[in-house]
Design an enzyme around this catalytic site. Sequence first.
Site, PDB file in Angstrom:
ATOM      1  N   GLU A   1       0.818  -1.366  -0.180  1.00  0.00           N
ATOM      2  CA  GLU A   1       0.061   0.026   0.077  1.00  0.00           C
ATOM      3  C   GLU A   1       0.875   1.264   0.015  1.00  0.00           C
ATOM      4  O   GLU A   1       1.906   1.331   0.865  1.00  0.00           O
ATOM      5  CB  GLU A   1      -1.003  -0.063   1.203  1.00  0.00           C
TER       6      GLU A   1
ATOM      7  N   LYS B   1      -9.190   2.675  -2.710  1.00  0.00           N
ATOM      8  CA  LYS B   1      -9.484   1.907  -1.532  1.00  0.00           C
ATOM      9  C   LYS B   1     -10.858   2.149  -0.943  1.00  0.00           C
ATOM     10  O   LYS B   1     -11.353   3.392  -0.960  1.00  0.00           O
ATOM     11  CB  LYS B   1      -8.592   2.548  -0.346  1.00  0.00           C
TER      12      LYS B   1
ATOM     13  N   CYS C   1      -5.785  -2.553   1.840  1.00  0.00           N
ATOM     14  CA  CYS C   1      -5.593  -2.867   3.357  1.00  0.00           C
ATOM     15  C   CYS C   1      -7.086  -2.970   4.056  1.00  0.00           C
ATOM     16  O   CYS C   1      -7.435  -4.125   4.260  1.00  0.00           O
ATOM     17  CB  CYS C   1      -4.683  -1.753   3.842  1.00  0.00           C
TER      18      CYS C   1
HETATM   19  N1  URP Z   1      -3.503   0.861   5.971  1.00  0.00           N
HETATM   20  C1  URP Z   1      -4.613   0.496   6.590  1.00  0.00           C
HETATM   21  O1  URP Z   1      -5.901   0.599   6.112  1.00  0.00           O
HETATM   22  N2  URP Z   1      -4.388   0.123   7.888  1.00  0.00           N
HETATM   23  C2  URP Z   1      -5.617   0.112   8.755  1.00  0.00           C
HETATM   24  C3  URP Z   1      -5.227  -0.937   9.999  1.00  0.00           C
HETATM   25  C4  URP Z   1      -5.512  -2.577   9.420  1.00  0.00           C
HETATM   26  O2  URP Z   1      -6.500  -2.841   8.704  1.00  0.00           O
HETATM   27  O3  URP Z   1      -4.593  -3.463   9.910  1.00  0.00           O
END
Ligand code: URP
Length: 368
Positions: free
Chosen positions: A119, A195, A232
């Site tokens: 990401e 996203k 993510c």
């Molecule tokens: N980059 C991101 O969306 N992190 C959120 C935390 C997770 O999903 O572990």
Amino acid sequence: MSACEFESLEECLRSHLPAAELSEVSRILYGRETTKLELPACAVDAASERDFELKGYGFEAALEQLRPARRIRVGLIQHRIVLPTDAPILDQINAMHSRVGEMVEVAAMCGVNIICFQETWTMPFAFCTREKEPWTEFAESAEEGNTTRFCQELAKKYNMVVISPILEREELHNTIWNTAVVISNSGTVLGKSRKHHIPRIGDFNESTYYMEGDTGHTVFQTQFGKIAVNICYGRHHPLNWFMYSMNGAEIIFNPSATVGALSEPMWPIEATLSSESFKSEFTSGDGKKAHHDFGHFYGSSYVAAPDGSRCPGLSRTRDGLLVVEMDLNLNRQISDKWSFKMTGRYAEYAEELTKAVRHDFKPNIVKE
Ligand SMILES: NC(=O)NCCC(=O)O
């Protein structure tokens, strides 16, 4: 031992469990055993010289009479930032390009057809700071930015589909997005997937920078299969995975950046490196003291198959390239075996959900 010194769960189990127990634990945790891929010596040597982990696994599918096997190789790259977070921006981006470029070269030696980066791979995961400058300067056009041009060159040179998740600046509306750019092996930008769910949790308060994506659940038809990108935090939303699958995705990638204290126990069951330090202190909104770093980004890239099996993960601490061979025919074989799509009763859920999201919803609870 601190979280950033712990190498990997697999390594710990392997070094502490007797062989018979290890095999049972692996069966329960990881399902059907994946085969180890023989990777070319030149790739193994290059990975070791360039100081990153290289692992290869294969998922088997049954041979069918009417359809030829559809064997492809997927590569996943995990890497730490190269320069400190306060180095000049262009230097940081260029250093990341050259690090990932040398890893992609090794992926090409291993016959990888589709490669996915992590990401917002060209920058530190600075959104915890809630500062706009200098981080928004990392944002680039998905169609014409330098990073996309760089990836187009890689795609053409190695005949590889490239998934490049970046911080996107869209000039037309002057907006910023968290976006995966999908580049065909011909070098053409096939499209982008933004996203879909934006976290608002502790240090992952990304809503300061960009909004929920507006590209829906796009699936990209490539020469090597139909692919989708669930970025993510979207992995915590089962309906998100589900909609990519409804649109026909054969492989769903989940490029991530996240830390151990928050979501590591979820990572191995949901489908998924360095510590980064920032000049200004920030709080996590949890009543604790302000700090300069985020906690350990835990690497551990892996691939899961439709039969519930998965390969071992890469290290929690090192840069790495995971190469996985798969026969996409396994998707339909498992679908036929388990009949999930036939037994899903989606129309009924659609109706119930439509009611459940309304303000006048009355939960269906029987009381005495
Ligand atoms: N980059 C991101 O969306 N992190 C959120 C935390 C997770 O999903 O572990």
